[in-house]
Write an enzyme that holds these catalytic residues in place. Sequence first.
Site, mmCIF file in Angstrom:
data_model
loop_
_atom_site.group_PDB
_atom_site.id
_atom_site.type_symbol
_atom_site.label_atom_id
_atom_site.label_comp_id
_atom_site.label_asym_id
_atom_site.label_seq_id
_atom_site.Cartn_x
_atom_site.Cartn_y
_atom_site.Cartn_z
ATOM 1 N N ASP A 158 0.872 -1.284 -0.009
ATOM 2 C CA ASP A 158 0.102 -0.033 0.170
ATOM 3 C C ASP A 158 0.956 1.217 -0.181
ATOM 4 O O ASP A 158 2.197 1.107 0.563
ATOM 5 C CB ASP A 158 -0.950 -0.046 1.119
ATOM 6 C CG ASP A 158 -0.148 -0.045 2.634
ATOM 7 O OD1 ASP A 158 0.742 -0.826 2.801
ATOM 8 O OD2 ASP A 158 -0.483 0.881 3.487
ATOM 9 N N GLU A 163 0.094 -1.040 5.806
ATOM 10 C CA GLU A 163 1.332 -0.615 6.804
ATOM 11 C C GLU A 163 1.383 0.938 7.152
ATOM 12 O O GLU A 163 1.355 1.213 8.192
ATOM 13 C CB GLU A 163 2.723 -0.861 6.131
ATOM 14 C CG GLU A 163 3.821 -0.513 6.810
ATOM 15 C CD GLU A 163 4.239 0.758 7.110
ATOM 16 O OE1 GLU A 163 5.092 1.052 7.726
ATOM 17 O OE2 GLU A 163 3.992 1.661 6.081
#
Length: 490
Positions: A83, A150
Amino acid sequence: MSNLAEIRQRNLKSQKVFDYFEELAAIPHGSGNTRAISDYLADFAKKKGLEHYQDALNNIVMIAEATPGYEAATPVILQGHMDMVCEKESGCDIDFEKDGLRLLVDGDFLTADGTTLGGDDGIAVAYALAILDSPEIAHPRLEIVITVDEETGMDGAEGIDLSMLKGHTLLNLDSDEEGHFLTSCAGGVRVTTSIPVDYITQRGLRAEVTVTGLNGGHSGSEIGKELANANILMGRLLKYVADRMELGIAALSGGNKDNAIPRESTAVLYIPAERKDVFAGALKELEEILKKEFSGSDAGVCIRSSFGPEEEERILSYSAMSKVIFYLRTVPNGRLHMSQMIPGLVETSLNLGILTLTEDALVSASSIRSSVSTRKADVADRLTHLAELLGGATETRGDYPAWEYRADSPLRTKIGELYRMLFDEEPVFDAIHAGLECGLLSEKIPNLDCVSFGPDNFDIHTPRERLSISSTEKIWILLVEFLKSWKEET
């Protein structure tokens, strides 16, 4: 500027890394929007005939068995997250939910047109895919772990099942300063505080006030710089004015991310019309004080104000206003403790990142970080104690552990020796106050030996983000040579 064709013309050894980075950039993959990129990775593994696992969170694990001659070597784990932080410039027409990025080359830098680049941490994924796609690269058993989300709390690393892994040596490719190898980091937790408020109706002159001109910054890596926090300064402003005249608070807001030091905070106030000059004078006095106090860190700090009509408006009751001001003047913030083990390292901090006045509460969102778990818990307890004293409460989320320094690390020794040999440069081994997934992964993999590193990537999480092409090349060489040299590591 030009597109990635320029990189291909240079015939870099790491060309496949950029090829895969371009493919990844074409897929929307902001935090919370990772299904498409996760499916892309799963399809890649299927096409390569790799053992792979895709979980309900969209985490991906891919396994490549050792190449001939490396069967006896201990497995190596390569890890990063898929991400990215989605930020764009005003006027940029990119829709992060459905559009890919427009990549550009500017000299030695790869950038994106008007948006974040996602080098954090798309470059880790691109490295892994390029290695898996190259039959020429010799390696031990490779276990590729690519997590999700994350950037918004490490939910992927927290929820991933790693029971299929055999390795205890992990290269985390989520650092952004080439030549600096990270060996420990702080743990963290996010805390939301709610202080109940009520309102009354009162007539007054409308005044909108904004504390602005601050530099802001990352609440981990830059919290030790004593940067001004706009929300904390707003609390000081409210107290400064309230000490001098009657004041009503109708609205209050500041910051947009709990892990970013807020650059701006705004209040809508109501004051007696006949005290307008006193009010303006107080703001001018305080601005001069702040400019002097923060001349080294936030020289641009200023207080902007504008006036509206005299009108009836709903404002906080006196008791509610007193609680709000007391909270903002009392809540801990910034650097709280320095490490007693590592000179110059912030050990414990708190950042009051978001402030909002709702219909029934003052709501704040804070990020606590510490490399000492008991101190992290103690700061959270201080927030709870303060909230309860004011009739409120706190909620916590995204609690992740510190990654503790390992005194005996064969991996650290090996990667340092290799970096010196390849580039004739001295590696720097560091600890950071920001968070990495290594702490969570260390809890899941017993006796984990881990180092975090990566190429130079500047202004991450902003539309100015730029990835060094030459540094990406150096880290690629380091990775390939490391895997090649791991043959005798058993």
